[in-house]
Design an enzyme around this catalytic site. Structure first.
Site, short mmCIF file in Angstrom:
data_model
loop_
_atom_site.label_atom_id
_atom_site.label_comp_id
_atom_site.label_asym_id
_atom_site.label_seq_id
_atom_site.Cartn_x
_atom_site.Cartn_y
_atom_site.Cartn_z
N ASP A 82 0.81 -1.22 0.00
CA ASP A 82 0.00 0.00 0.00
C ASP A 82 0.84 1.27 0.00
O ASP A 82 0.33 2.35 -0.23
CB ASP A 82 -0.87 0.03 1.27
CG ASP A 82 -2.15 -0.76 1.11
OD1 ASP A 82 -2.65 -0.86 -0.03
OD2 ASP A 82 -2.66 -1.26 2.11
C1 GLC Z 1 -1.62 -3.90 5.39
C2 GLC Z 1 -2.84 -3.96 4.52
C3 GLC Z 1 -2.62 -4.83 3.32
C4 GLC Z 1 -1.36 -4.42 2.62
C5 GLC Z 1 -0.18 -4.42 3.57
C6 GLC Z 1 1.09 -3.93 2.93
O1 GLC Z 1 -1.43 -5.14 5.99
O2 GLC Z 1 -3.95 -4.45 5.23
O3 GLC Z 1 -3.70 -4.73 2.43
O4 GLC Z 1 -1.15 -5.31 1.57
O5 GLC Z 1 -0.46 -3.59 4.66
O6 GLC Z 1 1.04 -2.57 2.64
C1 GLC Z 2 -0.54 2.45 5.85
C2 GLC Z 2 0.23 1.24 6.36
C3 GLC Z 2 -0.04 0.02 5.55
C4 GLC Z 2 -1.53 -0.18 5.39
C5 GLC Z 2 -2.17 1.09 4.83
C6 GLC Z 2 -3.67 0.96 4.66
O1 GLC Z 2 -0.08 2.81 4.61
O2 GLC Z 2 1.63 1.48 6.36
O3 GLC Z 2 0.54 -1.11 6.17
O4 GLC Z 2 -1.76 -1.24 4.52
O5 GLC Z 2 -1.90 2.16 5.71
O6 GLC Z 2 -4.36 1.19 5.84
#
Ligand code: GLC
Ligand code: GLC
Length: 822
Positions: free
Chosen positions: A487
């Site tokens: 993300d």
């Molecule tokens: C969080 C989110 C997931 C994402 C991950 C890496 O665990 O829930 O959807 O893939 O972060 O950013």
């Molecule tokens: C932030 C976190 C990531 C998560 C995203 C969505 O970017 O670092 O882990 O997946 O939020 O909530």
């Protein structure tokens, strides 16, 4: 290595983790509830309850990130002479003569002793009921008669957990309660649109109560010293606005050796619109009375508890391993499976790190979570798949999240995460392989929940694949969109404004060249699955066989083309590139100053076995060991980013070693482990696996790791961090499902397939014989594996005494014995 302090231990026989010191390095929590009514509970009884949705139907109040830590919960105050104490130590923190918290499968038992009195509370949410039971047992272990004053305590949340913490100009005037006998009803906003209320009941006569927080606590006091408790006198307060609470006051006399049970119930009720009131302003309590009546004795409660235990026995009897290594067996047989169920139930909504107000259910998250529990409750997996697919758009794109209460896509975050569609195939295939239920593919499922747009689920899978094919970049690799699985790799978001969200700001995607090697690998893995599914369908759906054959061919070509694109444009010499940025520059390359190598593309491209014949897979796996691995697992990228990079987005916003910037993001470690397994490197696979296996961490690092030692957390600080090995974001993480998938299917090698179970373990050389009992559809297999020092490769399978060809045990109803020689 310095010996670390320990706060508890596993009790495998009872499937419990036993905490023996209340001052754990961080609150260690458990989850109660399996379907509609849920609670979080810490080892000191902190936490809260909600109905279905932690944002919109919060029943009790909790204070995140407060001082002291873990504030708000279900508290029992016992006043014995001048001493006031709680069985869970908090909030009074009176030193106890004995303390123990046992977190079990959907229940928690907290026991404290003080001055010859034992107070033990069993907390659980009965199956199919909308309530939390708190069965308190008081025992007089002394030689004298004990006259105790008992106060219970719950604080109501005014339903919407977000506005509850913000909109005080309104909140302080809306609170309403009713008191009837030993039941306190919370009915804020019931007069208008709400048709639900909550109650707190105890199955004995009470000698007083309180429902107004300030009256009970005292404006400048704390939960540790409420006025009413300290004085030993309830105020019988009736809340009007401000902050309504529920506290019962009970006088208890115990003879030496005597023991008494009290059943407290925290319940939630919904009434039909026309049956809301029994008299003007008076709530209709019929359903509450019925619920209370079903749990008003110790016998009824014990029965409900026994049913809950049987439910978990059944769930955990589906896959059972015996390897002789307790640390492995307890994770596989108990905690990993339990964490998968909890993660499925809660998605990412409510933990002690997720406040329950921020996020709905993730499209990709839910599909991955599925794989962790589909063997336990396939019908719920089926329902979840349909719900998820219903939020898809006609072009295959998806809402990134949806709200569990409405099942609608979440507009605030929108779509454009280009890995999302592939996960639908991943989840659906796992479901069909487990159940053999191809009929799910014929279900009619809408787009964006719009009636009239329904097509079959199979069509949804097809548009998912097409979405990748229709969104390729200049190197014929998948365009990344807002982000892929990571993300925080935001290649189309260029933001200098700290008030903008990295996830939703996509200001110059027009003309983007940003491409993802992670999606490329994911596409190849899921594309191969899709091809295999089409081939399977062409043999079962005889009439339309040719349609599926053509579809299989079409997708095989797309997969082949993707493999070629990766080999040509995605290889950096020693490992796979991570991405191309907006301008077409390489990310995750030796040419880069920082972030030379990333884990996600190594994981997915090795799982896809891209270029295995040219040595790419082996080199990539070696590079992971060389550059990513450290004492606590594999970091996400290396070297960490030491400064913010405008072109990369959130990833570089984190300090080095944390979260997506070179943290050990446990979720993606299993991808490389599976890559290792496919490559037959059992020793390496096991070493990586054991580093993030909670039971191994538990033994060594309780203090450093901080978070619950019985489950995986999302992130462990990486080698570049100030405190490597410190864990964060426990419980709700895709890690649970991936750990399960990895160990059950790739390490122990018991893999459901359309026509049976494929046996293909990948083990460390040191592995001894082991057995797996696996229920599968209407069959049960008792499988014994003899590794004979080999890491991979099944030599012979004997099914019910007869050797079989190949590595798939064909499915047939009944009980079977399987002997596997490697
Ligand atoms: C969080 C989110 C997931 C994402 C991950 C890496 O665990 O829930 O959807 O893939 O972060 O950013
Ligand atoms: C932030 C976190 C990531 C998560 C995203 C969505 O970017 O670092 O882990 O997946 O939020 O909530």
């Amino acid at each position: 290595m310095e010996q670390q302090k320990r706060y508890g231990h596993f009790d495998d026989q009872h499937r419990e983790y036993v905490i023996t010191d209340p001052q754990t390095p961080w609150p260690w929590i458990n989850y109660l509830g399996n379907e509609d009514f849920f609670s979080l509970i810490s080892n000191t009884a902190g936490g809260y309850s909600f109905y279905k949705d932690a944002k919109f139907r919060r029943i009790t109040r909790y204070r995140y990130n407060n001082v002291p830590m873990d504030n708000g919960g279900r508290y029992f105050y016992i006043k014995d002479g001048n001493t006031v104490w709680n069985p869970g130590w908090k909030p009074c923190k009176t030193p106890l003569d004995f303390y123990e918290c046992r977190h079990g499968m959907s229940y928690t038992r907290i026991t404290g002793h003080k001055n010859g009195v034992e107070a033990s509370v069993l907390f659980f949410v009965p199956l199919k009921k909308w309530c939390e039971v708190q069965k308190l047992t008081l025992t007089n272990q002394s030689q004298e008669v004990k006259r105790l004053k008992l106060f219970s305590f719950e604080e109501w949340c005014l339903w919407n957990a977000a506005t509850d913490m913000e909109n005080f100009q309104r909140n302080f005037s809306t609170g309403e309660v009713e008191i009837e006998g030993s039941t306190i009803y919370h009915k804020t906003e019931y007069r208008e649109r709400r048709n639900h209320y909550a109650f707190y009941h105890v199955n004995t006569e009470i000698q007083g109560f309180d429902t107004d927080r300030e009256t009970f606590v005292g404006l400048y006091n704390e939960f540790a010293n409420p006025d009413a408790v300290m004085e030993g006198k309830p105020r019988n307060s009736h809340a009007h606005g401000w902050s309504p609470i529920a506290s019962h006051y009970i006088e208890v006399t115990l003879q030496p050796g005597e023991s008494k049970d009290f059943v407290f119930l925290l319940g939630y009720i919904e009434n039909e619109q026309d049956k809301k009131f029994s008299a003007p302003q008076v709530i209709n309590k019929d359903k509450a009375h019925a619920l209370i009546g079903s749990l008003d004795t110790t016998e009824k409660v014990d029965k409900a508890f026994a049913e809950l235990c049987e439910y978990w026995d059944a769930l955990l009897n589906i896959y059972k391993v015996r390897t002789g290594n307790d640390k492995l067996d307890r994770m596989v047989n108990i905690w990993n499976q339990y964490q998968c169920m909890v993660t499925f139930n809660f998605s990412r909504s409510a933990s002690f790190f997720e406040s329950g107000v921020g996020r709905g259910m993730g499209f990709r998250d839910s599909n991955q979570d599925l794989v962790g529990f589909v063997h336990q409750i396939p019908p719920r997996a089926r329902e979840r798949i349909i719900d998820i697919a219903s939020t898809q758009f006609p072009d295959g794109g998806c809402y990134h999240q949806y709200q569990p209460l409405t099942k609608r896509g979440n507009n605030d975050i929108g779509g454009g995460f280009n890995d999302d569609p592939c996960w639908l195939i991943f989840g659906t295939v796992a479901y069909i392989k487990e159940t053999g239920d191809f009929s799910i593919l014929d279900e009619l499922v809408p787009f964006d929940n719009q009636p009239g747009t329904e097509v079959t689920l199979f069509e949804h899978l097809k548009v998912s694949m097409n979405h990748v094919i229709n969104n390729l970049g200049p190197h014929m690799l998948p365009l990344i969109g807002r982000a892929d699985w990571n993300d925080c790799l935001n290649l189309n978001c260029f933001s200098w404004d700290p008030n903008e969200s990295f996830q939703t700001t996509e200001n110059v995607s027009e003309g983007t060249k940003a491409e993802s090697l992670m999606i490329a690998g994911l596409f190849v893995v899921t594309g191969k699955e899709y091809v295999a599914l089409c081939q399977k369908l062409s043999s079962v759906h005889r009439g339309s066989a040719s349609v599926y054959e053509t579809e299989a061919e079409r997708m095989q070509q797309a997969v082949d083309a993707m493999i070629e694109a990766v080999k040509k444009h995605g290889w950096d010499g020693e490992w796979y590139l991570r991405a191309y940025d907006f301008f077409g520059n390489k990310i995750g390359s030796n040419e880069c100053e920082e972030g030379k190598i990333f884990i996600e593309s190594q994981g997915w491209c090795t799982m896809a076995e891209i270029g295995a014949e040219d040595g790419m897979v082996a080199k990539s796996l070696d590079a992971c060991k060389k550059y990513l691995e450290c004492e606590h697992g594999m970091v996400l990228n290396n070297p960490a980013f030491s400064k913010f990079i405008y072109e990369y987005g959130e990833i570089s916003s984190y300090p080095e070693g944390y979260k997506e910037n070179a943290g050990i993001f446990c979720h993606n470690n299993p991808w490389v482990i599976i890559g290792e397994c496919l490559a037959g490197r059992g020793n390496d696979a096991w070493n990586h696996y054991a580093k993030i296996l909670p039971s191994y961490v538990e033994e060594k690092y309780q203090t450093l790791h901080k978070v619950e030692p019985y489950v995986n957390c999302q992130m462990v600080a990486g080698k570049d961090a100030a405190r490597p090995g410190e864990g964060k974001n426990s419980w709700l993480t895709g890690t649970a499902a991936w750990m399960w998938y990895t160990v059950s299917e790739f390490i122990l090698g018991i893999k459901p397939d359309y026509d049976g179970i494929r046996i293909d373990p990948c083990l460390p050389e040191t592995a001894g014989d082991y057995t797996v009992q696996r229920k599968f559809r209407e069959a049960e297999y008792n499988i014994t594996v003899h590794p004979n020092g080999s890491q991979k490769g099944v030599k012979q399978i004997v099914l019910d005494g007869t050797p079989i060809e190949g590595s798939i045990i064909p499915y047939s109803v009944g009980s079977h014995t399987v002997e596997v020689t490697m």
